[in-house]
Motif scaffolding. Structure first.
Motif, short mmCIF file in Angstrom:
data_model
loop_
_atom_site.label_atom_id
_atom_site.label_comp_id
_atom_site.label_asym_id
_atom_site.label_seq_id
_atom_site.Cartn_x
_atom_site.Cartn_y
_atom_site.Cartn_z
N ARG A 111 0.85 -1.20 0.00
CA ARG A 111 0.00 0.00 0.00
C ARG A 111 0.88 1.24 0.00
O ARG A 111 1.18 1.82 1.06
N ILE A 112 1.31 1.68 -1.18
CA ILE A 112 2.13 2.89 -1.27
C ILE A 112 1.29 4.14 -1.04
O ILE A 112 1.82 5.18 -0.64
N PHE A 113 0.00 4.08 -1.30
CA PHE A 113 -0.92 5.16 -0.93
C PHE A 113 -1.74 4.68 0.27
O PHE A 113 -2.36 3.61 0.22
N ARG A 114 -1.76 5.48 1.33
CA ARG A 114 -2.43 5.04 2.56
C ARG A 114 -3.64 5.89 2.91
O ARG A 114 -4.41 5.53 3.81
N GLY A 115 -3.82 7.02 2.26
CA GLY A 115 -4.99 7.83 2.53
C GLY A 115 -5.01 8.47 3.90
O GLY A 115 -6.08 8.75 4.45
#
Length: 316
Positions: free
Chosen positions: A10-14
């Motif tokens: 998950r390189i984007f975690r929000g």
């Protein structure tokens, strides 16, 4: 792999926090500059009976009209033919509702020529050649005389105007077209160098007439959204690509991602086959799912498999 267990995929975690990341390797079909320095396309698998239809079109010098549901490899077939026959860069004409044969043959920048000619006169310079303002389109470049034929993909012909197939009849039958802006030039300017669609140089056009030496290898794709007139169909060799069965899907996964990708593909493949109906799922969606699974992504997570294997028809 176990990267999914700790969430490292998950390189984007929000969470709104900026952090340096290293982008993971892209799927082979999403690498725009080959990492190994080669220009070979991805492997293309085709049944022998379908390859024979392609060969018939090549021998007869006729356009190949390829139909079939989305994701059956219609456009990829054109790239595979161009590669195997060493025909150079594939010329591509993506058709839409505004497409015309005129634009696919050539475009003339009259306003640009007028502006540059006026500026040259004001500076006392030599006026630029008219060829500087004429560029052959993908179809025109394919018809330009050359030692070997070019390969042209006419993509999604059924999205074009209803008259587009009829407008192509003369060009496909005779392999010639005229550029009126050049045909009207005086005798001493009879031969003009014009630009090509592939931005690789110029070709000489004599008396405004472009005549092919060898008819190009033309692959026309259609999703079956509209029927074509009989006169157009008579001039084409037709190939209908079916959706791949389970064995061919396994072969495609192996060819693109290696034999190792087949080790844990059974559940994804069965989910794909259950959801698939003509026009509703494409083969590249299965490849996307397998690639994510091989990278450690938990495709059993709620909603993720649905996002990857979403239907292509119906409401969003």
């Amino acid at each position: 792999m176990s990267t999914a267990s700790n969430g490292s995929w998950r390189i984007f975690r929000g969470d709104g926090l900026a952090r340096p990341v290293t982008m993971p390797p892209a799927p082979p079909w999403r690498r725009f500059i080959p990492q190994d320095g080669t220009t070979a396309p991805l492997p293309y698998l085709i049944a022998q009976e379908h390859a024979d239809v392609v060969n018939a079109a090549l021998h007869l010098r006729r356009p190949l009209l390829v139909t079939g549901p989305a994701g059956t490899g219609k456009s990829s077939l054109a790239r595979a033919v161009a590669h195997e026959l060493s025909l150079g860069e594939l010329l591509r004409w993506p058709v839409n509702s505004r497409s015309s044969v005129q634009d696919a043959l050539y475009q003339y920048d009259a306003i640009g020529r007028l502006r540059e000619t006026t500026l040259s006169r004001d500076r006392g310079d030599t006026e630029p050649s008219i060829g500087t303002f004429i560029r052959l389109g993908p179809l025109g470049t394919a018809l330009a005389p050359a030692g070997t034929p070019r390969a042209l993909l006419v993509d999604e012909m059924d999205k074009g105007d209803v008259d587009l197939p009829n407008d192509l009849l003369t060009v496909f039958e005779e392999g010639v077209f005229e550029i009126p802006e050049l045909a009207r030039l005086p005798e001493e300017m009879a031969t003009v160098d014009v630009l090509t669609a592939d931005h690789r140089g110029t070709v000489a056009v004599a008396q405004g007439r472009v005549q092919c030496v060898e008819f190009p290898v033309v692959v026309i794709t259609s999703n079956g959204e509209r029927d074509f007139p009989p006169a157009f169909l008579r001039r084409c060799i037709r190939l209908d690509l079916p959706v791949p069965d389970e064995d061919r899907l396994r072969a495609i996964v192996s060819a693109h991602l290696g034999d190792g990708a087949l080790l844990e593909v059974d559940d994804l493949l069965q989910a794909f086959l259950r959801r698939r109906a003509p026009g509703e799922l494409a083969t590249d969606q299965l490849l996307n799912a397998v690639f994510l699974r091989a990278g450690g992504v938990d495709l059993d997570a709620e909603g993720l498999l649905d996002a990857v294997l979403h239907q292509l028809t119906g409401s969003l």
